[in-house]
Design an enzyme around this catalytic site. Structure first.
Site, PDB file in Angstrom:
ATOM      1  N   ASP A  10      97.381  32.723  62.145  1.00 48.95           N
ATOM      2  CA  ASP A  10      98.091  33.313  63.188  1.00 48.95           C
ATOM      3  C   ASP A  10      98.845  34.396  63.114  1.00 48.95           C
ATOM      4  OD1 ASP A  10      98.371  33.603  66.595  1.00 48.95           O
ATOM      5  OD2 ASP A  10      98.714  31.019  66.272  1.00 48.95           O
ATOM      6  N   HIS A  41      98.761  42.578  66.446  1.00 47.18           N
ATOM      7  CA  HIS A  41      99.165  41.162  66.650  1.00 47.18           C
ATOM      8  C   HIS A  41      99.104  40.336  66.075  1.00 47.18           C
ATOM      9  CE1 HIS A  41     101.422  42.125  70.974  1.00 47.18           C
ATOM     10  NE2 HIS A  41     100.516  43.433  70.502  1.00 47.18           N
TER      11      HIS A  41
HETATM   12  P1  ADQ Z   1      97.522  34.071  71.391  1.00 52.63           P
HETATM   13  O1  ADQ Z   1      97.369  33.822  70.514  1.00 52.63           O
HETATM   14  O2  ADQ Z   1      97.612  34.117  72.295  1.00 52.63           O
HETATM   15  O3  ADQ Z   1      98.587  35.713  70.945  1.00 52.63           O
HETATM   16  P2  ADQ Z   1     100.394  33.058  71.089  1.00 52.63           P
HETATM   17  O4  ADQ Z   1     101.642  34.246  70.305  1.00 52.63           O
HETATM   18  O5  ADQ Z   1     101.139  31.291  70.558  1.00 52.63           O
HETATM   19  O6  ADQ Z   1      99.401  33.031  70.781  1.00 52.63           O
HETATM   20  O7  ADQ Z   1     100.830  33.733  72.895  1.00 52.63           O
HETATM   21  C1  ADQ Z   1     100.532  32.427  73.702  1.00 52.63           C
HETATM   22  C2  ADQ Z   1     101.423  32.274  74.822  1.00 52.63           C
HETATM   23  O8  ADQ Z   1     100.257  32.725  76.575  1.00 52.63           O
HETATM   24  C3  ADQ Z   1     102.755  31.855  74.828  1.00 52.63           C
HETATM   25  O9  ADQ Z   1     103.892  32.668  75.547  1.00 52.63           O
HETATM   26  C4  ADQ Z   1     102.300  30.665  75.674  1.00 52.63           C
HETATM   27  O10 ADQ Z   1     103.479  30.245  76.177  1.00 52.63           O
HETATM   28  C5  ADQ Z   1     101.583  30.850  76.326  1.00 52.63           C
HETATM   29  N1  ADQ Z   1     100.461  30.448  77.152  1.00 52.63           N
HETATM   30  C6  ADQ Z   1      99.337  29.308  75.929  1.00 52.63           C
HETATM   31  N2  ADQ Z   1      98.468  28.837  76.444  1.00 52.63           N
HETATM   32  C7  ADQ Z   1      99.204  28.563  77.575  1.00 52.63           C
HETATM   33  C8  ADQ Z   1      98.267  27.150  79.235  1.00 52.63           C
HETATM   34  N3  ADQ Z   1      98.298  26.871  78.310  1.00 52.63           N
HETATM   35  N4  ADQ Z   1      99.628  27.137  79.757  1.00 52.63           N
HETATM   36  C9  ADQ Z   1     100.702  28.246  79.851  1.00 52.63           C
HETATM   37  N5  ADQ Z   1     100.864  28.854  78.913  1.00 52.63           N
HETATM   38  C10 ADQ Z   1     100.369  29.194  77.984  1.00 52.63           C
HETATM   39  C11 ADQ Z   1      98.795  36.881  70.363  1.00 52.63           C
HETATM   40  C12 ADQ Z   1      98.097  36.360  68.979  1.00 52.63           C
HETATM   41  C13 ADQ Z   1      99.760  36.091  68.222  1.00 52.63           C
HETATM   42  C14 ADQ Z   1     101.025  36.702  68.946  1.00 52.63           C
HETATM   43  C15 ADQ Z   1     100.639  37.524  70.176  1.00 52.63           C
HETATM   44  C16 ADQ Z   1     101.717  38.077  70.328  1.00 52.63           C
HETATM   45  O11 ADQ Z   1      97.647  35.684  68.645  1.00 52.63           O
HETATM   46  O12 ADQ Z   1      99.798  35.733  66.340  1.00 52.63           O
HETATM   47  O13 ADQ Z   1     101.926  36.486  68.187  1.00 52.63           O
HETATM   48  O14 ADQ Z   1      99.846  37.734  70.288  1.00 52.63           O
HETATM   49  O15 ADQ Z   1     101.405  38.710  69.198  1.00 52.63           O
END
Ligand code: ADQ
Length: 462
Positions: A364, A156
């Site tokens: 990311d 990921h």
């Molecule tokens: P993350 O580093 O967690 O994921 P991201 O892909 O942006 O990053 O996903 C975060 C998820 O959590 C999103 O669905 C977002 O809406 C939710 N989220 C984040 N902060 C939040 C908050 N304060 N309140 C509510 N919801 C929140 C890891 C990798 C990424 C990759 C994903 C999926 O680091 O690069 O895209 O896995 O593979």
């Protein structure tokens, strides 16, 4: 269809509407649609001599199998090798890597525990899909236990270039462990290219024209499978009226104020301090923006036991206080910093009510927030996505305003451009971005990975 067995460090709580973390969100969407088994750590640390049997729980079409870890496992495997070594290393942050031999031993021990637990739930026709950097040696452990099933792996987070990877001891073992899988999937072509470079330069293997890695005795499929979201479900949530968000939006309309939104796990990879600095720079460079725009930054705490995460939290709290102290007026607060998690439906409504989605990670894997922001927009008056060029999402989402997250002035200028962009241009960009997130949605991610895992099909051979 074979039964799908998914394995990740933690399993998501499928009954909850609040979920912060991309892996949990992405996998929950996919597994709900296909059904299967999801195995992982239950989040508990217990004292035990003998490894307990996995705890089985059924939720809809998904059977969850979970195991506890010991305190030592937690410290060495989770906080240690996974989050003090691999996480910073794979995000190009060599300055934050803290390698210890005990961490590596803990990592190997817990992967062996996962293999033991998994062996007890596997059936001969299963296909196994293992997720993320915590579990790279798991295929090798399973093979040692006689497992014959097809095993795939999806990373990921980014996969760094060989020069960075080579900074960690046992890097060759790490890559050789990856090559024990039948399919190794990455978010972007850059990540896949980095594996290819390593394999060619350090292991002397050949990469075939269809991307397969030739190990002499067998071939491994290396592929790019960009993760996506369940677009319709997010659109549905964004279209649902949310009373509290609407009241807040009306207030802003009356005052003629726009909102820039950032939503992240509170992680040093997400570029949060420079994002806040860029917002302050916007107010400096374009004084006419003062009182007409505010930044809402929602940040969920994670990994709070680690020093680097305590530091970033302190830095953000100090910065938001500093910016507010410098620019705020009795009736305008420029930065609203919320240290917490918001339910997904409220998040969707907040995205829709915000004129700019500000997504500026330093590095990311993909970044699902960028896709969610686009999914939430209203076509008749969409907002603008400002996106870091170092998010995996930027490889595909080219109609966003792409910025360099290390260049505060560049981000400030693009924020201004987003806030003043004419409606027709916003609509054009939104339409194109929506097509892209629909094309690469969660169903596409699941089906393309499964085609590679179950049938050996890749984009090149399909
Ligand atoms: P993350 O580093 O967690 O994921 P991201 O892909 O942006 O990053 O996903 C975060 C998820 O959590 C999103 O669905 C977002 O809406 C939710 N989220 C984040 N902060 C939040 C908050 N304060 N309140 C509510 N919801 C929140 C890891 C990798 C990424 C990759 C994903 C999926 O680091 O690069 O895209 O896995 O593979």
């Amino acid at each position: 269809m074979n039964r799908l067995v998914v394995v990740s460090n933690r399993v998501a709580d499928l009954k909850r509407s609040t979920q912060a973390g991309g892996l949990a969100v992405g996998l929950a969407d996919s597994l709900r649609s296909r059904g299967g088994v999801w195995m992982g750590w239950d989040g508990q640390t217990l004292k035990y001599e003998e490894e307990p049997e996995p705890r089985i729980q059924r939720i809809g079409d998904v059977t969850q199998a979970t195991i506890p870890l010991t305190e030592q496992d937690y410290v060495e495997y989770y906080l240690g090798f996974a989050n003090r070594v691999l996480w910073p290393l794979f995000h190009y942050r060599l300055d934050l890597v803290e390698y210890k031999t005990a961490f590596l031993e803990g990592y190997r021990r817990v992967n062996a525990k996962f293999a033991n637990a998994l062996t007890s739930v596997l059936q001969p026709d299963d296909v196994i899909w293992i997720h993320d950097y915590h579990l790279i040696p798991l295929a090798a452990e399973l093979r040692q236990r006689g497992c014959q099933q097809r095993i795939g792996f999806f990373l990921h987070i980014p996969f760094p270039p060989p020069e960075i990877l080579a900074a960690v001891p046992r890097h060759r073992w790490l890559v050789e462990s990856l090559l024990e899988f039948d399919v190794v999937g990455f978010q972007t072509n850059t990540d896949l290219g980095n594996l290819h470079h390593y394999v060619e330069d350090h292991l002397g293997c050949e990469i075939k024209s269809d991307g397969r890695i030739d190990l002499g005795t067998r071939e491994v499929i290396g592929g790019c499978f960009p993760i996506g979201i369940d677009v319709d479900s997010f659109v549905g949530m964004a279209e649902q009226p949310n009373e509290e968000v609407q009241i807040e939006m009306k207030r802003r309309e009356i005052l003629g104020r726009r909102q820039v939104i950032g939503v992240d796990r509170l992680d040093y990879t997400k570029g949060l301090p420079d994002r806040l600095r860029a917002f302050a720079r916007l107010l400096e460079l374009y004084p006419e923006m003062r009182k007409s725009v505010a930044l809402m930054q929602i940040a969920t705490p994670t990994r709070e036991e680690l020093e680097a995460y305590i530091d970033i939290r302190k830095e953000l709290e100090a910065l938001s206080g500093e910016i507010n102290g410098r620019f705020a007026d009795f009736n305008w607060t420029p930065v609203r910093y919320i240290h917490g998690t918001v339910p997904r439906d409220a998040l969707a409504a907040l995205f829709r009510a915000s004129q700019v989605g500000f997504v500026t990670p330093l590095r990311d894997g993909m970044n699902l927030v960028a896709k969610e922001y686009v999914a939430a927009q209203a076509m008749d008056d969409p907002g603008v996505l400002v996106l870091s060029k170092f998010a995996g999402a930027a490889e595909d989402m080219r109609e966003a305003l792409i910025v360099n997250p290390y260049d505060v002035d560049d981000m400030a200028r693009n924020l201004c451009r987003a806030l003043t962009m004419p409606l027709a241009e916003r609509q054009d960009r939104q339409k194109a971005l929506m097509e892209r997130i629909r094309e690469h949605d969660s169903a596409y991610w699941l089906s393309t990975f499964m085609a590679a895992l179950e049938d050996g099909k890749t984009k090149e051979t399909a």
